[in-house]
Scaffold this motif. Structure first.
Motif, mmCIF file in Angstrom:
data_model
loop_
_atom_site.group_PDB
_atom_site.id
_atom_site.type_symbol
_atom_site.label_atom_id
_atom_site.label_comp_id
_atom_site.label_asym_id
_atom_site.label_seq_id
_atom_site.Cartn_x
_atom_site.Cartn_y
_atom_site.Cartn_z
ATOM 1 N N ARG A 29 19.222 -2.617 -4.419
ATOM 2 C CA ARG A 29 19.626 -3.860 -5.081
ATOM 3 C C ARG A 29 18.822 -4.032 -6.367
ATOM 4 N N HIS A 30 19.502 -4.361 -7.462
ATOM 5 C CA HIS A 30 18.827 -4.478 -8.752
ATOM 6 C C HIS A 30 17.856 -5.654 -8.790
ATOM 7 N N GLU A 31 18.071 -6.665 -7.939
ATOM 8 C CA GLU A 31 17.194 -7.832 -7.950
ATOM 9 C C GLU A 31 15.934 -7.648 -7.109
ATOM 10 N N ASP A 63 12.134 -10.619 -4.490
ATOM 11 C CA ASP A 63 13.562 -10.849 -4.684
ATOM 12 C C ASP A 63 13.708 -11.778 -5.881
ATOM 13 N N LEU A 64 14.208 -11.261 -6.991
ATOM 14 C CA LEU A 64 14.298 -12.038 -8.220
ATOM 15 C C LEU A 64 15.491 -12.984 -8.246
ATOM 16 N N SER A 65 16.329 -12.947 -7.212
ATOM 17 C CA SER A 65 17.456 -13.879 -7.165
ATOM 18 C C SER A 65 17.010 -15.261 -6.720
ATOM 19 N N GLY A 66 15.771 -15.383 -6.226
ATOM 20 C CA GLY A 66 15.215 -16.682 -5.847
ATOM 21 C C GLY A 66 15.743 -17.181 -4.521
ATOM 22 N N ARG A 69 16.608 -15.460 1.662
ATOM 23 C CA ARG A 69 17.719 -14.710 2.225
ATOM 24 C C ARG A 69 17.287 -14.136 3.561
ATOM 25 N N GLN A 112 9.352 -15.801 -14.726
ATOM 26 C CA GLN A 112 10.358 -15.238 -13.829
ATOM 27 C C GLN A 112 10.148 -15.783 -12.424
ATOM 28 N N TYR A 114 10.725 -15.852 -8.450
ATOM 29 C CA TYR A 114 11.029 -14.848 -7.432
ATOM 30 C C TYR A 114 10.494 -15.314 -6.086
ATOM 31 N N THR A 115 10.953 -14.640 -5.047
ATOM 32 C CA THR A 115 10.450 -14.857 -3.694
ATOM 33 C C THR A 115 9.819 -13.560 -3.222
ATOM 34 N N GLU A 140 20.344 -6.772 4.802
ATOM 35 C CA GLU A 140 20.615 -8.205 4.722
ATOM 36 C C GLU A 140 21.581 -8.658 5.817
#
Length: 418
Positions: A29-31, A63-66, A69, A112, A114-115, A140
């Motif tokens: 995953r790119h994130e 995880d840069l999608s924040g 998850r 940035q 992130y989690t 996931e």
């Protein structure tokens, strides 16, 4: 007849899915960024633990999608070639077969968001029962088709001792470039009937799987000792020390940093990289390809280290008609893909931009020739016997009648500090 065909189709689909399962270090995953996996006693160390010792490995990633998850993980036992073992989960794992990652924290005071997720293995839910190679899968929503990342884990039950040395190549033409590893394995604690079929040893340089050489037969046997010193085996290119840069602080220019810009994001311009394929070796201090997440301006780099867009420029004296360079290191699992590929500009330079977390990074360039499609990690970097390298030696054992391969020995060797 219809039910039989349906059953065969299901079996075929399951077999195809099993054959496509990943058994190498990779991020899907790119994130997902900044994946660290190491023996918990020392950051960036080789991810190996002694069976039943209380030692753990640490997995951490961002995880840069924040937000949060649902990430699950599991382990699968493999042989020395990273093919799945013919074992059920209950035969190699105690307690549960998978678990959820519930240890996470949100970034603090960073551009940035992130989690950060983190687990330690073994834990009360996932415990390896036997020694050997294990692939750690993170996915996931409990669905292994939604793969997030994979990491190779080594669990050893020490039953052998290893002694090793590094010398120049026996091949006169390669003595200025190559390092030859000779080693002895003491099997006095084992009942080995035929070492040539029951024992094999993998030797890697700087923990890079693509450098691995598998030894399937000793040069000769002396009592309970297996000697591996044939002139034609375990001859490694010395390569060169890794390049590096330092972004532990984004408040001032540090080693290899030309300029730092701050706006809606951090931007770091590095000094240009020349080709290092020179006649003679030059000493550089490196970390053998590793990277370390560090923030000198914060208190906990896991949550307060920021990300920056880091710009690399390579003066390769090579055109795009000849091939393509890639930038690699432990930070990207030495993967040659679109994410590590450099672009060519109209001034004859190669460049790329990577989003990286604050820290200290080792990296190098690999050239892929357009005609042969073969990667070459010495063409742009050089190749020298004097280079300081770490070697990892893993001893695998599969006695007659056994259904799986054990990992029974591990040794580390430094080419300079022998």
């Amino acid at each position: 007849m219809k039910s039989l065909l349906t059953g065969l189709l299901i079996c075929f689909c399951l077999l195809a899915r099993a054959q496509n399962l990943p058994y190498q270090n990779n991020v899907y995953r790119h994130e997902i960024k900044s994946v660290e996996f190491y023996n918990s006693a020392k950051p960036a160390s080789f991810p190996i633990i002694n069976l039943g010792s209380g030692e753990t490995v640490t997995l951490g990633f961002d995880d840069l999608s924040g937000g949060t998850r649902t990430f699950n993980y599991t382990l699968q036992h493999c042989d020395a070639n990273w093919q799945p073992s013919n074992l059920t989960t209950a035969e190699y794992l105690e307690s549960y077969t998978d678990d959820r990652i519930d240890n996470y924290t949100y970034s603090s005071a960073t551009y940035q968001k992130y989690t950060h997720y983190e687990i330690k293995l073994p834990n009360r839910n996932i415990i390896p029962k036997i020694s050997g190679n294990y692939i750690l899968r993170v996915y996931e929503d409990g669905d292994q088709q939604k793969m997030v990342l994979t990491r190779r884990l080594y669990v050893v039950a020490r039953k052998t001792a290893i002694s090793a040395t590094v010398q120049s190549s026996n091949n006169v033409a390669l003595r200025s470039t190559n390092q030859k590893v000779n080693f002895t394995v003491d099997c006095s604690g084992l009942q080995v009937q035929n070492p040539r079929t029951e024992i094999r040893i993998l030797v890697m340089q700087n923990a890079r799987p693509e450098t691995g050489l598998m030894n399937t037969a000793p040069t000769y046997i002396r009592g309970q000792q297996l000697i591996y010193n044939d002139v034609s085996i375990n001859d490694f290119s010395g390569r060169n020390e890794f390049r590096h840069f330092d972004t532990r602080t984004l408040k001032l220019n540090s080693d290899r940093v030309a300029k730092i810009y701050k706006d809606t994001a951090n931007t770091v311009m590095l000094l240009g990289d020349p080709s290092r394929n020179l006649p003679n070796y030059t000493l550089y201090y490196d970390n053998d390809g590793k990277f370390f997440i560090i923030n000198q301006d914060g208190s906990d780099a896991r949550r307060d280290a920021d990300y920056a867009y880091v710009y690399f420029t390579l003066h390769a004296n090579k055109s795009q008609a000849e091939g393509t360079p890639y930038i690699v290191g432990q930070f990207n699992d030495y993967q040659l893909d679109d994410r590590s590929k450099l672009q060519y500009d109209d001034r004859g330079r190669w460049y790329t931009r990577l989003q990286l977390k604050q820290g200290v990074y080792d990296y190098q360039y690999i050239w892929v020739d357009k005609a042969t499609k073969k990667p070459d990690d010495t063409l742009l970097e050089g190749n020298y016997f004097e280079t300081e390298n770490e070697y990892q030696m893993l001893v695998y054992y599969r006695p007659v009648g056994s259904r799986y391969e054990q990992l029974i020995g591990f040794g580390m060797l430094n080419s300079v500090k022998q």
